[in-house]
Design an enzyme around this catalytic site. Structure first.
Site, short mmCIF file in Angstrom:
data_model
loop_
_atom_site.label_atom_id
_atom_site.label_comp_id
_atom_site.label_asym_id
_atom_site.label_seq_id
_atom_site.Cartn_x
_atom_site.Cartn_y
_atom_site.Cartn_z
N ARG A 74 0.80 -1.22 0.00
CA ARG A 74 0.00 0.00 0.00
C ARG A 74 0.84 1.28 0.00
O ARG A 74 0.60 2.19 -0.79
CB ARG A 74 -0.93 0.04 1.23
N THR A 75 1.82 1.33 0.91
CA THR A 75 2.53 2.61 1.07
C THR A 75 3.31 2.95 -0.21
O THR A 75 3.19 4.04 -0.75
CB THR A 75 3.48 2.53 2.29
N LYS A 103 26.01 -4.94 -1.91
CA LYS A 103 27.48 -4.81 -2.03
C LYS A 103 28.07 -4.18 -0.78
O LYS A 103 29.27 -3.99 -0.68
CB LYS A 103 27.83 -3.95 -3.24
N ARG A 124 11.58 3.61 3.39
CA ARG A 124 11.17 2.65 4.43
C ARG A 124 12.39 1.83 4.81
O ARG A 124 13.11 1.32 3.93
CB ARG A 124 10.05 1.74 3.94
N HIS A 152 5.38 6.08 11.49
CA HIS A 152 4.81 5.90 10.16
C HIS A 152 3.86 7.09 9.94
O HIS A 152 2.64 6.94 9.92
CB HIS A 152 4.06 4.57 10.10
C1 NCD Z 1 2.03 -1.14 8.13
C2 NCD Z 1 3.52 -0.95 8.28
O1 NCD Z 1 4.28 -1.16 7.34
O2 NCD Z 1 3.89 -0.52 9.37
N1 NCD Z 1 1.61 -1.28 6.82
C3 NCD Z 1 1.27 -0.15 6.11
O3 NCD Z 1 2.10 0.67 5.82
N2 NCD Z 1 -0.01 0.03 5.78
C4 NCD Z 1 1.45 -2.15 9.04
C5 NCD Z 1 2.06 -3.51 9.15
O4 NCD Z 1 2.99 -3.87 8.42
O5 NCD Z 1 1.57 -4.25 9.98
#
Ligand code: NCD
Length: 325
Positions: A74-75, A103, A124, A152
């Site tokens: 999703r993100t 590497k 991320r 997040h």
């Molecule tokens: C979440 C995350 O990556 O923290 N997912 C997201 O971005 N919607 C939740 C999760 O991984 O449980």
């Protein structure tokens, strides 16, 4: 106008759209309530535009890099779709295992390099503080798409937007955060964001997966109204919103510990038959087994609508940060 603040309506009139240009998004703590309101207001606008026009050319001269050291559906995809809907270009490291990281390249060298190719970086990373470290060396804005169990912030924006859309307001809501409150970064960011508004919070978890004490204490210090329990049934009977989370398997020190905790809560129709009338069910997704699929048709099941809200919210954020002064 967004009724976000404690005890009142926030006017975004005095804020100009240029105010957020060039800003990093490391945590929502760095944003004033009025700035959050501005982003969410703009998201409403983009939601309407996408429905009628599909694509814009607002950021046609810009390129966004997405740099993901952890899995994402999703993100990453909503950021990339958002950038494309705004007319911009996207370059992506969807799996750091396919980049020079294998590497032995450091995060800071990678970020410095990508700064030369893109106008903004969505990052991320499994380590807490990674986005902040990246921001120290980057010459373009860094957007934190999750740093370990830390923050997040863009998910919290999506969650605020969803709460307001589903419930009509945020003020006065009783929100129960349920599941892995220890390792879940979405609930860390959301609890901090919600504590800035007049809401009642209930943290529902087994004691071993409780919200970290430093977070709970600092929220209480700011005057937040917080209860803690391990009883999901009781919380479901009282809360307006259940925000369910996955047990964060990848963050447990051992697989045995994860095995002991997994499946500790399950939302199903039997639980909802005893829940407060009109209850809203949210989840940042992915779900594993904490919400039964029979709940998907329940009118208050908002999690797929929540995921869809990621698009207009991230369009708003990108337009405000990468747009012109
Ligand atoms: C979440 C995350 O990556 O923290 N997912 C997201 O971005 N919607 C939740 C999760 O991984 O449980």
């Amino acid at each position: 106008m967004w009724d976000l603040s404690r005890g009142g309506v926030i006017s975004t009139k005095e804020l100009s759209s240029g105010q957020l240009v060039g800003r990093n998004v490391l945590s929502l703590e760095e944003f004033a309530v009025g700035e959050i309101a501005l982003i969410l207001e703009k998201a409403e606008h983009f939601e309407e535009i996408v429905a009628s026009q599909g694509r814009l050319c607002l950021l046609s001269h810009k390129i966004l890099a997405t740099l993901f050291y952890e899995p994402s559906t999703r993100t990453r995809l909503s950021f990339e779709a958002a950038m494309q809907r705004l007319g911009g270009g996207v370059i992506s490291v969807a799996d750091a295992g396919s980049s020079s990281v294998v590497k032995g390249e450091s995060l800071t060298d990678t970020v410095r390099t990508i700064s030369g190719y893109a106008d903004g970086i969505v990052l991320r990373h499994p380590e807490e503080g990674a986005a902040r470290l990246a921001a120290e060396v980057a010459s373009v804005p860094i957007i934190n798409a999750g740093d370990g169990a830390g923050h997040h912030p863009t998910q919290a924006l999506v969650d605020l937007y969803t709460l307001r859309k589903e419930r009509g307001h945020i003020e006065g809501l009783h929100v129960a955060l349920v599941g892995d409150l220890r390792y879940g970064r979405t609930v860390h960011s959301l609890a901090k964001a919600l504590s800035r508004f007049s809401v009642r919070l209930t943290f529902v978890s087994p004691p071993e997966l409780a919200m970290p004490q430093d977070i709970t204490q600092s929220l209480k210090g700011r005057g937040a109204y917080i209860e803690e329990t391990s009883d999901l049934k009781e919380a479901a009977g009282e809360a307006d919103v259940l925000y369910i989370t996955r047990i964060q398997k990848e963050r447990f020190p051992t697989l045995e510990e994860y095995e002991r905790r997994k499946g500790c809560y399950k939302v199903d129709l039997s639980l909802l038959s005893r829940a407060k009338e009109g209850i809203t069910i949210m989840h940042p997704l992915p779900r594993v087994n904490e919400i039964s699929s029979e709940v998907d048709e329940y009118p208050g099941a908002a999690y797929f609508r929540q995921a869809a809200n990621g698009l207009p919210v991230r369009m708003a954020l990108l337009a405000l940060i990468l747009g012109e002064e």
